[in-house]
Design an enzyme around this catalytic site. Structure first.
Site, mmCIF file in Angstrom:
data_model
loop_
_atom_site.group_PDB
_atom_site.id
_atom_site.type_symbol
_atom_site.label_atom_id
_atom_site.label_comp_id
_atom_site.label_asym_id
_atom_site.label_seq_id
_atom_site.Cartn_x
_atom_site.Cartn_y
_atom_site.Cartn_z
ATOM 1 N N LYS A 169 0.865 -1.181 0.000
ATOM 2 C CA LYS A 169 0.000 0.000 0.000
ATOM 3 C C LYS A 169 0.904 1.234 0.000
ATOM 4 C CE LYS A 169 -2.881 3.215 2.274
ATOM 5 N NZ LYS A 169 -2.164 4.290 1.547
ATOM 6 N N CYS A 278 12.843 11.622 7.061
ATOM 7 C CA CYS A 278 12.851 11.183 8.463
ATOM 8 C C CYS A 278 14.220 11.345 9.101
ATOM 9 C CB CYS A 278 12.374 9.736 8.571
ATOM 10 S SG CYS A 278 13.255 8.611 7.469
#
Length: 474
Positions: A169, A278
């Site tokens: 996904k 990140c």
């Protein structure tokens, strides 16, 4: 389009998702929008394909990955254009990311042949002891929008090399890049059901992934909040999980550091991808004696950055992903200024003819302090706060975040100091005079609430394997 059991298909409901260009705020195209029903179909296909894929030799699985890598190379410019259109990073950055993505596929194409077991020394003369390493099973992967291809291959390449079948996904903001990757899987003729792509409702897709007993492993890159929810939902079946979560990277500049080198390091760790990574630098700790000089150098360098649509030539910084991200950056900057931060450059939304997207000026703030949101929350934008410090002990006490522990950076010419700081930093990744420490052969992951498990190298492959102990009495 969704890709399930080797075939492209629309969603069962006929629903579609509008993909928006963050640089222009214009619609690019619509894609199929699935949910739990399509996810179950994908899981069923992966479950059926698993026994056959598992039994293929490592060399055979590696050969499929080699074909995928070749196709990604061939389509690099095409994929880069799609990526820039849907998430904004300049074309040269998109091309570099595709190169990183290919590195992971290349690495695991080779590592597929190196899944070794062990023979243990027996405690009884009539026994033979072995440890086998076997694929964990059907794997569900959820990837973010900020690195829409590298995060896919960093998860799928080791999973496939290990013998797992996969359901992906991708982020709803960047489904088109994922579709391009799966076109390569399709052209490489991977067996039906080995890789499956489901785009759509995050809650429905993740809900089916975490509750379906046929899924044995969940791998996710994204926010700590969502990661915790996935772990909680997976706990009922004790699924294996690996999570690459939020970060709040410190960047330490000691007074003996090469300041020009440190400035360029921050340009790479803070302003590439518009600060939306990140492992992006979030807090810059600079020795008090050089803090003013360093702030001026950094602001001068940041002021040279060209802002605009990443599809145009000469652009250094593209847009933030959406208006919500833009509002968060603006909130953090205004909060920092209200707590006595000094604006050295930037500090506002970009007002430029022809730019209608979510653009924010690359920003440097001096005199940052612990009362500011930007020092405790992940900004995920092009803002660099500078915090002065006096002693090594003081800065070590400040940089180790209570919650996050993903990446950290330190600049110094003193080898002894570098070794001391390296040991004291509570982060999964440490760059000493190195702003780009991430490579395919090394482990990537965080400590504390920045994640569980590692991606990259042999460590990433181990996340998709289980140990089976066999004792034979002879």
């Amino acid at each position: 389009m969704l890709y399930i059991n080797g075939e492209w298909k629309e969603s069962n409901s006929g629903k579609t998702l509008e993909v928006i260009n963050p640089a222009t705020s214009e619609r690019i195209q619509d894609v199929a929008f699935g949910g739990s029903e399509e996810t179950k179909e994908a899981i069923d296909a992966a479950t059926e394909a698993f026994p056959t894929w598992k039994k293929k030799t490592g060399k055979e699985r590696g050969q499929y990955l080699e074909k995928v890598a070749a196709l990604l190379r061939e389509k690099t410019e095409e994929i880069a254009g799609v990526m820039t259109s849907e998430m904004g990073k300049p074309i040269p950055e998109a091309i570099r990311e595709i190169g990183i993505a290919i590195d992971y596929v290349d690495w695991y194409a080779e590592e597929a042949k190196r899944i070794y077991g062990e023979t243990l020394t027996p405690s009884h003369s009539d026994k033979h002891l072995m440890v086998l390493r076997e694929p964990v099973g059907v794997t569900a992967a959820i990837t973010p929008w900020n690195f829409p291809i590298a995060m896919i291959t960093r998860k799928l390449a080791p999973a496939l090399a290990a013998g797992c079948t996969v359901i992906l996904k991708p982020a709803s903001a960047t489904p088109l890049t994922a579709i391009k990757v799966f076109e390569c899987f399709h052209e490489a003729e991977l067996p039906k059901g080995v890789v499956n792509l489901v785009i759509g409702s995050a809650s429905e897709i993740a809900g089916e992934m975490t509750s379906n007993p046929d899924v044995k492993k969940i791998t996710f890159t994204g926010s700590t909040e969502v990661g915790k929810k996935l772990i909680q939902d997976s706990a009922a079946q004790l699924k294996k999980v690996s999570m690459e979560l939020g970060g709040h990277a410190p960047f330490i500049v000691f007074e003996d550091a090469d300041l020009d080198l440190a400035v360029e390091g921050i340009m790479l760790t803070k302003f590439k991808n518009c600060g939306q990574t990140c492992i992006s630098t979030n807090r810059i700790y600079v020795a008090e004696k050089i803090a003013e000089q360093f702030g001026q150098k950094l602001a001068e360098r940041v002021s040279t950055l060209s802002i605009g649509n990443g599809l145009e030539e000469g652009i250094d910084v593209g847009p933030l992903i959406d208006r919500k991200a833009l509002e968060k950056v603006e909130e953090h900057v205004q909060d920092a200024l209200s707590h006595n931060g000094k604006l050295l450059c930037g500090g506002k939304q970009v007002a430029k003819e022809g730019l209608k997207g979510s653009f924010y000026e690359p920003t440097v703030i001096a005199g940052a302090n612990e009362n500011m949101k930007i020092l405790t929350e992940e900004t995920f934008g092009p803002v660099a706060p500078i915090i002065p410090f006096v002693t090594e002990e003081e800065v070590i006490g400040k940089v180790n975040h209570k919650q996050y522990g993903l990446a950290s950076y330190c600049y110094t010419k003193d080898l002894s100091r570098a070794m001391r700081v390296m040991r004291e930093l509570d982060y999964g990744i440490v760059g000493i005079n190195d702003p780009t420490p991430v490579v395919a052969q090394a482990p990537f992951g965080g400590m504390k609430e920045s994640g569980i498990g590692r991606e990259g190298g042999k460590y990433g492959l181990e996340e998709y394997l289980e140990e089976k102990f066999v004792s034979i009495q002879i």
